[in-house]
Structure formats: structure tokens, C-alpha cells
Design an enzyme around this catalytic site. Sequence first.
Site, PDB file in Angstrom:
ATOM      1  N   GLY A   8      35.207  -7.029  28.259  1.00 21.89           N
ATOM      2  CA  GLY A   8      33.775  -6.830  27.989  1.00 21.89           C
ATOM      3  C   GLY A   8      33.010  -6.821  29.292  1.00 21.89           C
ATOM      4  N   TYR A  11      26.383  -7.278  29.969  1.00 19.55           N
ATOM      5  CA  TYR A  11      25.408  -8.088  30.699  1.00 19.55           C
ATOM      6  C   TYR A  11      25.988  -9.445  31.065  1.00 19.55           C
ATOM      7  CZ  TYR A  11      21.669  -4.799  29.765  1.00 19.55           C
ATOM      8  OH  TYR A  11      20.867  -3.677  29.748  1.00 19.55           O
ATOM      9  N   GLY A  13      29.688 -10.266  30.937  1.00 14.75           N
ATOM     10  CA  GLY A  13      30.972 -10.148  31.640  1.00 14.75           C
ATOM     11  C   GLY A  13      30.828  -9.727  33.096  1.00 14.75           C
ATOM     12  N   ALA A 160      20.550 -16.422  31.976  1.00 15.16           N
ATOM     13  CA  ALA A 160      19.471 -15.615  31.413  1.00 15.16           C
ATOM     14  C   ALA A 160      19.349 -14.341  32.235  1.00 15.16           C
ATOM     15  CB  ALA A 160      18.157 -16.391  31.447  1.00 15.16           C
ATOM     16  N   ASN A 220      20.046 -22.011  22.400  1.00 14.74           N
ATOM     17  CA  ASN A 220      19.188 -20.841  22.203  1.00 14.74           C
ATOM     18  C   ASN A 220      18.165 -21.080  21.090  1.00 14.74           C
ATOM     19  OD1 ASN A 220      20.061 -19.329  24.305  1.00 14.74           O
ATOM     20  ND2 ASN A 220      21.373 -17.970  23.113  1.00 14.74           N
ATOM     21  N   PHE A 222      16.769 -23.973  20.355  1.00 19.39           N
ATOM     22  CA  PHE A 222      15.711 -24.833  20.914  1.00 19.39           C
ATOM     23  C   PHE A 222      14.787 -24.032  21.841  1.00 19.39           C
ATOM     24  CE2 PHE A 222      16.102 -29.551  20.348  1.00 19.39           C
ATOM     25  CZ  PHE A 222      16.920 -29.494  19.226  1.00 19.39           C
ATOM     26  N   CYS A 272      19.873 -12.267  22.452  1.00 21.48           N
ATOM     27  CA  CYS A 272      20.468 -13.552  22.069  1.00 21.48           C
ATOM     28  C   CYS A 272      19.635 -14.418  21.143  1.00 21.48           C
ATOM     29  CB  CYS A 272      20.793 -14.348  23.323  1.00 21.48           C
ATOM     30  SG  CYS A 272      22.170 -13.641  24.206  1.00 21.48           S
TER      31      CYS A 272
HETATM   32  C1  UDX Z   1      27.182 -10.930  25.495  1.00 24.79           C
HETATM   33  C2  UDX Z   1      28.044 -11.764  24.579  1.00 24.79           C
HETATM   34  O1  UDX Z   1      29.311 -11.300  24.527  1.00 24.79           O
HETATM   35  C3  UDX Z   1      27.371 -11.970  23.277  1.00 24.79           C
HETATM   36  O2  UDX Z   1      28.131 -12.706  22.400  1.00 24.79           O
HETATM   37  C4  UDX Z   1      26.181 -12.722  23.614  1.00 24.79           C
HETATM   38  O3  UDX Z   1      25.562 -13.233  22.503  1.00 24.79           O
HETATM   39  C5  UDX Z   1      25.271 -11.811  24.380  1.00 24.79           C
HETATM   40  O4  UDX Z   1      25.886 -11.460  25.526  1.00 24.79           O
HETATM   41  P1  UDX Z   1      26.582  -8.657  26.358  1.00 24.79           P
HETATM   42  O5  UDX Z   1      27.395  -8.799  27.598  1.00 24.79           O
HETATM   43  O6  UDX Z   1      25.107  -8.758  26.457  1.00 24.79           O
HETATM   44  O7  UDX Z   1      27.129  -9.657  25.260  1.00 24.79           O
HETATM   45  O8  UDX Z   1      26.992  -7.410  25.510  1.00 24.79           O
HETATM   46  P2  UDX Z   1      27.204  -5.939  25.936  1.00 24.79           P
HETATM   47  O9  UDX Z   1      26.374  -5.633  27.126  1.00 24.79           O
HETATM   48  O10 UDX Z   1      27.083  -5.169  24.685  1.00 24.79           O
HETATM   49  O11 UDX Z   1      28.724  -5.947  26.440  1.00 24.79           O
HETATM   50  C6  UDX Z   1      29.843  -6.055  25.656  1.00 24.79           C
HETATM   51  C7  UDX Z   1      30.897  -5.110  26.178  1.00 24.79           C
HETATM   52  O12 UDX Z   1      32.114  -5.317  25.464  1.00 24.79           O
HETATM   53  C8  UDX Z   1      30.558  -3.621  26.030  1.00 24.79           C
HETATM   54  O13 UDX Z   1      30.568  -2.998  27.291  1.00 24.79           O
HETATM   55  C9  UDX Z   1      31.656  -3.079  25.112  1.00 24.79           C
HETATM   56  O14 UDX Z   1      32.051  -1.765  25.436  1.00 24.79           O
HETATM   57  C10 UDX Z   1      32.769  -4.080  25.349  1.00 24.79           C
HETATM   58  N1  UDX Z   1      33.749  -4.105  24.258  1.00 24.79           N
HETATM   59  C11 UDX Z   1      33.353  -4.263  22.984  1.00 24.79           C
HETATM   60  C12 UDX Z   1      35.108  -3.967  24.569  1.00 24.79           C
HETATM   61  O15 UDX Z   1      35.474  -3.801  25.733  1.00 24.79           O
HETATM   62  N2  UDX Z   1      36.014  -4.020  23.545  1.00 24.79           N
HETATM   63  C13 UDX Z   1      35.639  -4.154  22.245  1.00 24.79           C
HETATM   64  O16 UDX Z   1      36.491  -4.167  21.366  1.00 24.79           O
HETATM   65  C14 UDX Z   1      34.276  -4.271  21.956  1.00 24.79           C
HETATM   66  C1  UDX Z   2      18.603 -16.497  26.754  1.00 21.68           C
HETATM   67  C2  UDX Z   2      18.865 -17.939  27.231  1.00 21.68           C
HETATM   68  O1  UDX Z   2      17.764 -18.375  28.051  1.00 21.68           O
HETATM   69  C3  UDX Z   2      20.165 -18.016  28.011  1.00 21.68           C
HETATM   70  O2  UDX Z   2      20.453 -19.359  28.369  1.00 21.68           O
HETATM   71  C4  UDX Z   2      21.288 -17.461  27.125  1.00 21.68           C
HETATM   72  O3  UDX Z   2      22.512 -17.474  27.822  1.00 21.68           O
HETATM   73  C5  UDX Z   2      20.971 -16.051  26.670  1.00 21.68           C
HETATM   74  O4  UDX Z   2      19.713 -16.049  25.993  1.00 21.68           O
HETATM   75  P1  UDX Z   2      17.670 -14.309  27.871  1.00 21.68           P
HETATM   76  O5  UDX Z   2      17.669 -13.740  26.492  1.00 21.68           O
HETATM   77  O6  UDX Z   2      18.249 -13.505  28.979  1.00 21.68           O
HETATM   78  O7  UDX Z   2      18.410 -15.701  27.896  1.00 21.68           O
HETATM   79  O8  UDX Z   2      16.158 -14.585  28.282  1.00 21.68           O
HETATM   80  P2  UDX Z   2      15.147 -15.809  28.211  1.00 21.68           P
HETATM   81  O9  UDX Z   2      14.719 -16.118  29.582  1.00 21.68           O
HETATM   82  O10 UDX Z   2      15.657 -16.933  27.401  1.00 21.68           O
HETATM   83  O11 UDX Z   2      13.901 -15.135  27.479  1.00 21.68           O
HETATM   84  C6  UDX Z   2      13.975 -14.739  26.129  1.00 21.68           C
HETATM   85  C7  UDX Z   2      12.662 -14.185  25.664  1.00 21.68           C
HETATM   86  O12 UDX Z   2      11.672 -15.198  25.572  1.00 21.68           O
HETATM   87  C8  UDX Z   2      12.059 -13.113  26.569  1.00 21.68           C
HETATM   88  O13 UDX Z   2      11.518 -12.093  25.763  1.00 21.68           O
HETATM   89  C9  UDX Z   2      10.977 -13.853  27.319  1.00 21.68           C
HETATM   90  O14 UDX Z   2       9.953 -13.008  27.786  1.00 21.68           O
HETATM   91  C10 UDX Z   2      10.497 -14.806  26.250  1.00 21.68           C
HETATM   92  N1  UDX Z   2       9.833 -16.029  26.758  1.00 21.68           N
HETATM   93  C11 UDX Z   2      10.514 -16.884  27.549  1.00 21.68           C
HETATM   94  C12 UDX Z   2       8.526 -16.312  26.373  1.00 21.68           C
HETATM   95  O15 UDX Z   2       7.905 -15.552  25.634  1.00 21.68           O
HETATM   96  N2  UDX Z   2       7.944 -17.471  26.818  1.00 21.68           N
HETATM   97  C13 UDX Z   2       8.599 -18.361  27.624  1.00 21.68           C
HETATM   98  O16 UDX Z   2       7.994 -19.397  27.980  1.00 21.68           O
HETATM   99  C14 UDX Z   2       9.924 -18.052  27.997  1.00 21.68           C
END
Ligand code: UDX
Ligand code: UDX
Length: 463
Positions: A8, A11, A13, A160, A220, A222, A272
Site C-alpha cells: 500500500g 498517504y 505507506g 496527520a 480519532n 476523541f 479518517c
Molecule cells: C491509510 C490506511 O491504510 C487506512 O486504513 C487509514 O484509515 C487511512 O490511511 P491511505 O494510505 O490514506 O490509507 O490510503 P490510500 O492512499 O488509498 O492508499 C492505499 C493504497 O493501497 C493504494 O495505493 C492502493 O492501490 C493500495 N492497495 C489497495 C494495494 O496495493 N493492494 C490492495 O489490494 C488494495
Molecule cells: C487524523 C489524525 O489527526 C491522525 O492522528 C490520524 O492518523 C489520521 O487522522 P488527518 O485526517 O490527516 O489526521 O488530519 P487532522 O489534522 O486530524 O484534521 C482532520 C480535520 O479536522 C481537518 O479537516 C481539519 O481541518 C479539521 N480540524 C482540525 C478542525 O476543524 N479543527 C481543529 O481544531 C483541528
Amino acid sequence: MANIVCIGAGYVGGPTMAVMAQNCPHHRIVVVDINEARIAAWRSEHLPIYEPGLDEVIRAVRGENLLFSTEVDRHIAEADIIFVSVNTPTKMFGQGAGRAADLQHWEKTARQIVRNATTPKIVVEKSTLPVRTAEAMEHILNSNDKGLHFDVVSNPEFLAEGTAIRDMQTPDRVLIGAHHTPSGRKALEAIVEIYANWVPRERIITTNLWSSELSKLTANAFLAQRISSINAISALCEQTEADVTEVAHAIGMDSRIGPKFLRASVGFGGSCLQKDILNLVYLCEYYGLPEVAHYWEQVVRMNEYQEARFVSNMMSAMFNTVAGKRIALLGAAFKAHTSDTRESPALAVCRALLDERAAVVLSDPHALENARADLGDQAAQVIFELDPYAAAGGAYAIAVLTEWPQFADLDYEAIFKSMVKPAFIFDGRDILDHQRLFDIGFNVYAIGKPPLAHFTSSVPGPS
Ligand code: UDX
Ligand code: UDX
């Protein structure tokens, strides 16, 4: 030296393994993915994701001890340790549709590992998974007829987007969960050893498998709950002339509450927070805890309310019609410093305004390509404009939907001159100088603040 493979290249990996490779020059790390275009991008000068600091790290390690490949089977066979970070989206069909995690990629990957393995391996859950997923994975992995034993370890990701490199380089904590069996402990120690190359030991927490899996969902939940809580208060602020920034500051000074994650906004987005809460809700229902499920579901409902409320506020300020009006949306990404638009509140606002037949212009420094893809058929109705000044020219209103710092530094006097009057500005992230904008001539509406308007619209809205 260990052969580490990450399945994977998304974002999670990509950045995770890049930082790991940088800190573990003695280990060989291969990131594999079935998506050929993605792997090609990771190998190119134009990485598939925008993340501050990522280019530098990739440049330092790519081709050294970090490789990207589509040869999933071969690298599985060679691996000692396999991190799995394939996506686990919300399931959109059948039982648990709209709530449960869709584990099909995970299960497929587990079966692919078994198929290709010729030696025992440690399989690390990096993807966010429902609590007790490891149990199913162990059954699949260890039902092989090759006499191979697999240990499953949970090591959830807390990075994040936008700060992924820093979060991975200096994490608040690293969490590693495994079974309290001799083989589980050995597997756990192997993963601890990897992180100990750059993370102080006292920041590496070890727990049982289920606590680790559940901690990720809970963290997440919280975080999202804090945003929904302050957003709920923002609605009350708008009715009472209290200022949500002042309230957040006042409560955040209490060391028991703390100042972070209290920025009221148009809503939280990203791949997430919502997905993980919905998953938690589903688990609570599954385990016969409807009250607990209901409690957490409210966090998501409040977020939807906040997005809808933002659009309603725009409508009522603009005389209850936006049909045919050019509206510049500043920001498409779900937060600043990323190109990611998954579950972005900006796109929710964009869709709602399109439904009202507004002429929407979307501007974002890094996320326009993803926004276009996410909007699907509706993209044809949107003008995509990199330059915020061009986006605002001739507009009736501006809405700031992503907290990109550059949006706070625009020349709003020039922008005001280029807009249709009366000109409106809606600050969905509370990053602008509202009094100054009002003095320039704008009618200013911000989250959780009394409006600064040069007149009050009393045009009745739809009942
Ligand atoms: C990650 C985590 O894996 C997910 O559980 C978490 O909640 C959010 O972040 P993220 O890295 O953001 O996911 O996902 P994405 O950018 O969609 O990447 C996943 C990758 O896995 C894709 O590039 C996809 O092509 C790959 N994949 C998927 C494989 O290589 N094999 C598969 O069978 C399915
Ligand atoms: C989140 C978790 O923070 C991270 O630990 C986990 O691994 C993946 O999910 P991410 O989704 O990348 O990370 O972003 P995060 O910084 O948590 O922001 C999530 C959303 O909340 C964004 O839309 C952000 O703009 C919003 N946000 C954040 C607010 O509206 N107010 C705040 O005070 C903080």
C-alpha cells in the site's frame, strides 16, 4: 538487516516508509502497490502526494534502502516483516453499509501473503482496522498447509496529513500491540527495535493487540469529538455574540482540557475521522451497545450539521438566493498543507452551492486535481482556478474553506474592488482579519462570531 515490505503506497505507506528508511539505513524497505501509476509516480520527480518535507526524504533514500515496486508477490516472498497499509474505506454495500469498515482489501492481502510466503513472517497492521481484526487475519494466515507461522502485530498510524513527516520523525508516541505469547512478544520486540532507531524508548508504548487496535479508533474519535464540541458551541456563539475563538482560548488554558484541536471550522474532513467513528459506531452496535453507538454517532451528525449550517448562513446573508451568482471558494483540500480532498468539507459546501445553482469557482494551491476527480460529474459545472484573485474577480461572495495561510495574506482591498457589491466573505476557518475586511467594505460572516455586516438581510428564507 531485515527485509521490510509495505503493501500500500498511499498517504500512509509512502511517508511512513520513507522516514523509516531514512532512520534505518541498515534495513532494506520495499513499498509495493497494485496501482502501477502510483508506483511510477513514487519513482518519478512528481510524487503522487503533496506533503511538506516528503520530497527531501524521498530524494535521500530512494534507490538506496527504499524501493518502490509493483512486484507484490516477489517482495512478499522475500520479506521478514510486512507492514500492511492498504485502504480500509467505509463499506458501502450489504451488512453494515455506510458504517462498517470494508475489509476486502485487507483479507485479499492476507491471502496473497500466505500464497507467496516460503518463510515465517511478522505481519503488521498499519491500516486502521476494527478491533479484533487481527483474530481473523491470524486465522487466514495460519491456516496454511506450508507449516508456516505468522505473527500479527498492530502498529496504528497516528500521523496527520500536512505534518506527516514531522509526526513520523518525532512522534508523540508509537503504539505497538501484540499477543502476550512467546512468539507474540518476539514479534513485538522486532517492531520495537525498528522504531528504537530514532524514537526514544519511553515513547514506544506496547499493549495487547486489542488495546492497540481500539486505541487508534478511540484517538480519532476523541479528536473528532473535540472539533464537533467546539463547532456545537460556535453555533451558540453566533446567537449570543460570544466569540468562539475567545471561548476556545479560555477553556484551552485549563490544562485538563488543553489548547489543541479546538479550532471551530466549517467541519472536519479527511479519510479518517468520519470513517473511524462510523466504524466505532458499528462495532458498538455489533457488540450490543446501542447507547454507546448513539453517543459517538452524534459527533458525525454535528459535523454534517456544521457543514449544512455554513451553507444556510451563506444563503440567508445573500438574500436567500445564490442561483447564477459567482461564488469563489478558497480551498478544496480537507485541511491546509495537503492535496487530499477526501471527505473535504470544502467539496460538501461546493456541492450544496451547485444544488442551489450557484456559479462556483474553486481555488486551491495544491488540491484542484483531486477536487476535480472527487466531484465527478459535477466537476463540469465548476470553474477550477489556481489564482485566488482570478477566482474572486466578479464574484458576489468568497468563502474560505481550507486554512491555507496564504489565504489570510491576500490583498483584500484589490479583491473587494474586483467583486460585485454588496460583497460577502464567509470565513469557514476563522483565519482572516474580520474587522479589517469589514472596514474595507465586506459583509463578514465567520464561524462562531457575530456577523460584521453593513446591513441586515430580512428577506424571508424558504419555510
Ligand atoms: C491509510 C490506511 O491504510 C487506512 O486504513 C487509514 O484509515 C487511512 O490511511 P491511505 O494510505 O490514506 O490509507 O490510503 P490510500 O492512499 O488509498 O492508499 C492505499 C493504497 O493501497 C493504494 O495505493 C492502493 O492501490 C493500495 N492497495 C489497495 C494495494 O496495493 N493492494 C490492495 O489490494 C488494495
Ligand atoms: C487524523 C489524525 O489527526 C491522525 O492522528 C490520524 O492518523 C489520521 O487522522 P488527518 O485526517 O490527516 O489526521 O488530519 P487532522 O489534522 O486530524 O484534521 C482532520 C480535520 O479536522 C481537518 O479537516 C481539519 O481541518 C479539521 N480540524 C482540525 C478542525 O476543524 N479543527 C481543529 O481544531 C483541528
